[in-house]
Design a protein around this motif. Sequence first.
Motif, PDB file in Angstrom:
ATOM      1  N   LEU A 233       3.800  23.355 -16.333  1.00 47.35           N
ATOM      2  CA  LEU A 233       2.741  23.709 -16.528  1.00 47.35           C
ATOM      3  C   LEU A 233       1.419  22.697 -16.465  1.00 47.35           C
ATOM      4  O   LEU A 233       0.566  22.879 -15.859  1.00 47.35           O
ATOM      5  N   LEU A 234       1.519  21.602 -17.081  1.00 49.88           N
ATOM      6  CA  LEU A 234       0.822  20.475 -16.756  1.00 49.88           C
ATOM      7  C   LEU A 234       0.498  19.911 -15.453  1.00 49.88           C
ATOM      8  O   LEU A 234      -0.392  19.696 -14.941  1.00 49.88           O
ATOM      9  N   LEU A 235       1.938  20.099 -14.641  1.00 51.34           N
ATOM     10  CA  LEU A 235       1.495  19.482 -13.233  1.00 51.34           C
ATOM     11  C   LEU A 235       0.923  20.646 -12.417  1.00 51.34           C
ATOM     12  O   LEU A 235      -0.163  20.084 -11.477  1.00 51.34           O
ATOM     13  N   ILE A 236       1.063  21.814 -12.675  1.00 53.00           N
ATOM     14  CA  ILE A 236       0.231  22.640 -11.827  1.00 53.00           C
ATOM     15  C   ILE A 236      -1.117  22.688 -12.356  1.00 53.00           C
ATOM     16  O   ILE A 236      -1.945  22.674 -11.441  1.00 53.00           O
ATOM     17  N   GLY A 237      -1.530  22.695 -13.684  1.00 48.60           N
ATOM     18  CA  GLY A 237      -2.865  22.330 -14.018  1.00 48.60           C
ATOM     19  C   GLY A 237      -3.476  21.118 -13.314  1.00 48.60           C
ATOM     20  O   GLY A 237      -4.703  21.232 -12.814  1.00 48.60           O
ATOM     21  N   SER A 238      -2.551  20.170 -13.193  1.00 45.62           N
ATOM     22  CA  SER A 238      -3.166  18.992 -12.726  1.00 45.62           C
ATOM     23  C   SER A 238      -3.533  19.159 -11.266  1.00 45.62           C
ATOM     24  O   SER A 238      -4.443  18.587 -10.709  1.00 45.62           O
ATOM     25  N   LEU A 239      -2.538  19.823 -10.535  1.00 43.46           N
ATOM     26  CA  LEU A 239      -2.707  20.078  -8.996  1.00 43.46           C
ATOM     27  C   LEU A 239      -4.107  20.976  -8.784  1.00 43.46           C
ATOM     28  O   LEU A 239      -4.820  20.424  -8.035  1.00 43.46           O
ATOM     29  N   ILE A 240      -4.267  21.828  -9.781  1.00 41.50           N
ATOM     30  CA  ILE A 240      -5.406  22.673  -9.369  1.00 41.50           C
ATOM     31  C   ILE A 240      -6.693  22.080  -9.730  1.00 41.50           C
ATOM     32  O   ILE A 240      -7.694  21.932  -9.049  1.00 41.50           O
ATOM     33  N   ILE A 241      -6.685  21.209 -10.821  1.00 42.46           N
ATOM     34  CA  ILE A 241      -7.949  20.364 -11.035  1.00 42.46           C
ATOM     35  C   ILE A 241      -8.215  19.310  -9.855  1.00 42.46           C
ATOM     36  O   ILE A 241      -9.202  18.981  -9.757  1.00 42.46           O
ATOM     37  N   ALA A 242      -7.037  18.832  -9.331  1.00 41.82           N
ATOM     38  CA  ALA A 242      -7.239  17.885  -8.194  1.00 41.82           C
ATOM     39  C   ALA A 242      -7.798  18.360  -7.089  1.00 41.82           C
ATOM     40  O   ALA A 242      -8.528  17.729  -6.269  1.00 41.82           O
ATOM     41  N   VAL A 243      -7.484  19.628  -6.575  1.00 41.52           N
ATOM     42  CA  VAL A 243      -7.984  20.403  -5.404  1.00 41.52           C
ATOM     43  C   VAL A 243      -9.552  20.631  -5.767  1.00 41.52           C
ATOM     44  O   VAL A 243     -10.200  20.597  -4.903  1.00 41.52           O
ATOM     45  N   GLN A 244      -9.739  21.195  -7.030  1.00 40.05           N
ATOM     46  CA  GLN A 244     -11.106  21.394  -7.480  1.00 40.05           C
ATOM     47  C   GLN A 244     -12.042  20.115  -7.228  1.00 40.05           C
ATOM     48  O   GLN A 244     -13.141  20.200  -6.778  1.00 40.05           O
ATOM     49  N   THR A 245     -11.539  18.998  -7.629  1.00 34.89           N
ATOM     50  CA  THR A 245     -12.326  17.780  -7.687  1.00 34.89           C
ATOM     51  C   THR A 245     -12.586  17.433  -6.328  1.00 34.89           C
ATOM     52  O   THR A 245     -13.692  17.205  -5.906  1.00 34.89           O
ATOM     53  N   LEU A 246     -11.816  17.364  -5.410  1.00 35.28           N
ATOM     54  CA  LEU A 246     -11.830  17.459  -3.931  1.00 35.28           C
ATOM     55  C   LEU A 246     -12.573  18.163  -3.238  1.00 35.28           C
ATOM     56  O   LEU A 246     -13.543  17.666  -2.444  1.00 35.28           O
ATOM     57  N   VAL A 247     -12.508  19.373  -3.540  1.00 34.27           N
ATOM     58  CA  VAL A 247     -13.659  20.445  -2.933  1.00 34.27           C
ATOM     59  C   VAL A 247     -15.024  20.021  -3.471  1.00 34.27           C
ATOM     60  O   VAL A 247     -15.789  19.957  -2.606  1.00 34.27           O
TER      61      VAL A 247
END
Length: 247
Positions: A233-247
Amino acid sequence: MSVIIPVYNEAKQIGSTVRSVTENLKAAECSYKIILVDDGSRDSSWEQISLLSNNDHDITAIKFSRNFGKESAICAGLERASGDCCIVMDADMQHPPSLIPGMIRLWRDEGFEVVEAKKTSRGKESWINKFGAAIFYSLLKRLGGYDLKNASDFKLLDAKVVTAWRSMSEHNTFFRAMSAWVGFRRITIPFEVAPRDIGKSRWSFLKLSGLAVNAITSYSSLPLHIVTILGVLLLIGSLIIAVQTLV
């Protein structure tokens, strides 16, 4: 056979316990030794144990340097046990020695390798201890698959069961669960928890809670699965935040 009795602050009781156990062992017509393990008692238990062992060569005395707990005392006794089988029981007479001949008969004549004495009730315990025990055994059954409700440490173990138990390299031991985990042909017999003639239980709610936590974490794989799920769950959350930050 060997009889293992952990002792903690039982100076007034241990003499009568040993006498009763000895009488019942003689009634069963078997050779025996009694192993008394002093778990760092603060009263004169060790003096009484030493006196008993000096007067009877069938009694072995073990002394801990401090209070390590009942589970460690049982371990020490099992390491020193010898013979074709052994019995583990408490020193406070709440485990009736009168059951010993029947336990031996079930092992010797009917071939059972584990004879477990199971409480018909929990006796005179405080409501908080009874409530805590009910929750603990329910969780252990759901998480680990062990139904230990009303189980006790009062057991007869065949020598092959003791050998299997010794081969386990557990650091945090829980005798009831470990003796259930090894398997073998077993039978349960009921008994009433006798009221204590002298003294009171040395188990506080905090000690019982600590034992429960150790048992659940040691004999269930669920905590490991929870860590794995949280990691995913933490990995998925981190990927979502990473994508949001890049966008």
